[in-house]
Motif scaffolding. Sequence first.
Motif, short mmCIF file in Angstrom:
data_model
loop_
_atom_site.label_atom_id
_atom_site.label_comp_id
_atom_site.label_asym_id
_atom_site.label_seq_id
_atom_site.Cartn_x
_atom_site.Cartn_y
_atom_site.Cartn_z
N GLY A 1 -41.85 8.60 76.25
CA GLY A 1 -43.02 10.00 76.47
C GLY A 1 -41.98 11.21 77.34
N ASP A 2 -42.72 12.54 77.50
CA ASP A 2 -41.03 13.79 78.08
C ASP A 2 -41.82 13.68 79.56
OD1 ASP A 2 -40.33 14.10 75.42
OD2 ASP A 2 -41.29 15.31 74.70
N CYS A 3 -40.83 13.76 80.70
CA CYS A 3 -41.34 14.22 82.11
C CYS A 3 -42.40 15.08 82.18
CB CYS A 3 -39.95 14.05 82.62
SG CYS A 3 -39.84 14.23 84.56
N GLU A 4 -43.73 15.27 82.64
CA GLU A 4 -43.37 16.66 83.10
C GLU A 4 -43.13 17.19 83.83
OE1 GLU A 4 -48.21 15.72 83.05
OE2 GLU A 4 -47.59 15.72 85.69
N GLU A 5 -42.18 17.06 84.80
CA GLU A 5 -40.93 18.24 85.61
C GLU A 5 -39.45 18.96 84.62
OE1 GLU A 5 -41.48 18.77 88.78
OE2 GLU A 5 -43.30 18.47 88.03
N CYS A 6 -39.63 17.74 84.06
CA CYS A 6 -37.78 18.08 83.47
C CYS A 6 -38.26 18.13 81.84
CB CYS A 6 -36.48 17.78 83.63
SG CYS A 6 -36.49 15.84 83.73
N SER B 1 -37.34 9.50 89.79
CA SER B 1 -38.56 9.13 91.07
C SER B 1 -39.53 9.25 89.74
CB SER B 1 -39.34 10.09 92.06
OG SER B 1 -39.79 11.29 91.03
N PRO B 2 -40.47 8.58 90.50
CA PRO B 2 -42.09 8.42 88.78
C PRO B 2 -42.58 9.21 88.34
CG PRO B 2 -41.96 7.23 90.66
CD PRO B 2 -41.28 8.11 91.01
N ARG B 3 -42.41 9.89 87.51
CA ARG B 3 -43.15 10.69 86.44
C ARG B 3 -44.01 10.60 85.69
NH1 ARG B 3 -41.72 14.57 90.32
NH2 ARG B 3 -39.73 15.27 90.76
N GLN B 4 -45.19 10.76 85.60
CA GLN B 4 -46.51 11.57 84.98
C GLN B 4 -45.60 12.07 83.80
OE1 GLN B 4 -49.90 12.60 85.51
NE2 GLN B 4 -50.59 10.50 87.04
N ILE B 5 -45.92 11.74 82.24
CA ILE B 5 -45.45 11.92 81.38
C ILE B 5 -46.15 12.97 80.25
CG2 ILE B 5 -44.51 10.23 79.78
CD1 ILE B 5 -46.82 9.64 77.83
N VAL B 6 -45.63 14.13 79.88
CA VAL B 6 -46.82 14.93 78.88
C VAL B 6 -47.60 15.36 78.72
CG1 VAL B 6 -46.20 17.53 77.29
CG2 VAL B 6 -44.66 16.85 78.72
N LYS B 7 -48.98 15.03 78.32
CA LYS B 7 -49.77 15.14 77.58
C LYS B 7 -49.87 15.21 76.11
CE LYS B 7 -52.62 14.25 81.32
NZ LYS B 7 -52.21 13.25 81.63
N GLY B 8 -49.67 13.57 75.44
CA GLY B 8 -49.99 14.05 74.22
C GLY B 8 -48.08 13.56 73.73
N SER B 9 -47.79 13.35 74.20
CA SER B 9 -45.86 12.87 74.36
C SER B 9 -45.70 11.80 74.19
CB SER B 9 -44.82 13.68 74.97
OG SER B 9 -45.23 12.94 76.65
N LEU C 1 -50.87 -0.20 76.93
CA LEU C 1 -50.17 0.69 76.94
C LEU C 1 -49.96 1.99 76.66
CD1 LEU C 1 -46.46 -1.30 76.30
CD2 LEU C 1 -47.26 -0.18 78.57
N ALA C 2 -50.94 2.28 75.71
CA ALA C 2 -51.45 3.36 74.84
C ALA C 2 -52.78 3.56 75.56
CB ALA C 2 -51.71 3.17 73.42
N ALA C 3 -53.14 3.54 76.52
CA ALA C 3 -54.54 2.92 76.96
C ALA C 3 -54.34 4.20 78.19
CB ALA C 3 -55.42 1.99 77.33
N ARG C 4 -53.04 3.12 78.68
CA ARG C 4 -52.83 3.30 79.84
C ARG C 4 -52.02 5.24 80.32
NH1 ARG C 4 -49.24 -1.89 82.08
NH2 ARG C 4 -48.14 0.68 82.44
N TYR C 5 -51.00 5.12 78.73
CA TYR C 5 -50.29 6.72 79.59
C TYR C 5 -50.79 8.23 78.55
CZ TYR C 5 -46.49 3.53 81.22
OH TYR C 5 -45.34 3.20 81.59
N ASN C 6 -51.14 7.37 77.67
CA ASN C 6 -52.43 8.51 76.57
C ASN C 6 -53.70 7.62 76.05
OD1 ASN C 6 -52.77 10.77 74.75
ND2 ASN C 6 -51.38 9.77 73.45
N PRO C 7 -54.74 8.56 76.36
CA PRO C 7 -56.51 7.55 76.29
C PRO C 7 -56.69 7.70 75.01
CG PRO C 7 -56.61 8.75 77.97
CD PRO C 7 -54.73 8.92 77.66
N LYS C 8 -55.74 8.88 74.40
CA LYS C 8 -56.19 9.24 72.72
C LYS C 8 -54.74 8.90 72.05
CE LYS C 8 -58.46 13.25 74.16
NZ LYS C 8 -58.89 15.21 74.16
N TYR C 9 -54.43 7.70 71.90
CA TYR C 9 -53.39 7.44 70.88
C TYR C 9 -54.15 6.51 70.26
CZ TYR C 9 -48.98 4.77 69.34
OH TYR C 9 -48.58 4.45 68.81
N PRO C 10 -54.09 7.04 68.58
CA PRO C 10 -54.68 6.01 67.67
C PRO C 10 -54.45 5.37 67.88
CG PRO C 10 -53.19 7.47 66.53
CD PRO C 10 -52.73 7.76 68.17
N LYS C 11 -55.23 4.19 67.23
CA LYS C 11 -55.08 2.74 66.59
C LYS C 11 -54.86 2.33 65.52
CE LYS C 11 -57.40 -0.08 70.38
NZ LYS C 11 -58.08 -0.88 71.04
N ASP C 12 -53.45 1.44 65.10
CA ASP C 12 -52.82 1.65 63.58
C ASP C 12 -53.33 -0.21 63.37
OD1 ASP C 12 -50.06 3.10 64.46
OD2 ASP C 12 -50.74 1.23 64.72
#
Length: 141
Positions: free
Chosen positions: A109-114, A86-94, A130-141
């Motif tokens: 990213g790592d699955c929040e459940e498993c 099923s669709p899952r959110q990723i662990v924050k910071g992964s 993508l970085a903004a969607r999955y991880n708002p604090k992802y540093p840009k380079d």
Amino acid sequence: MQRKYDYRLIKSRRPYTLASLAKLLKVHPATIRGWIKTGGLSVAVVDNTRPVILNGAKVKSWMEARAKERKRPCGPDEMYCVRCKSPRQIVKGSFRAKSSNTQKVTVMGDCEECGLTLRSFNTAANLDDLAARYNPKYPKD
Ligand SMILES: [Zn+2]
């Protein structure tokens, strides 16, 4: 076992025998019999005489509904987990991004459940989005 069948090949205004439908969908006739017996395709059987005749329009709509039911669309911040199925959110910071060339990018990213590593494939041009969607604090380079 095949999970997707090209139901667009079925003509709505044509009757099908078990054998002709099986040949069209490239499955064994026993597969069609199984769908009739337990899968709910019995709605498409014209009458209970031999040979079994199936209504093309009803077969097509049954297969379309079945395919739609199996879809698991992901939300904007989700990736599909093959272990949880099923669709899952990723662990924050992964959130991680990896590219093998200048155009393609694999975001992970790592699955929040498993905890399984989830992957999503996209183009490098969309990396900031993508970085903004999955991880708002992802540093840009
Ligand atoms: Zn999972």
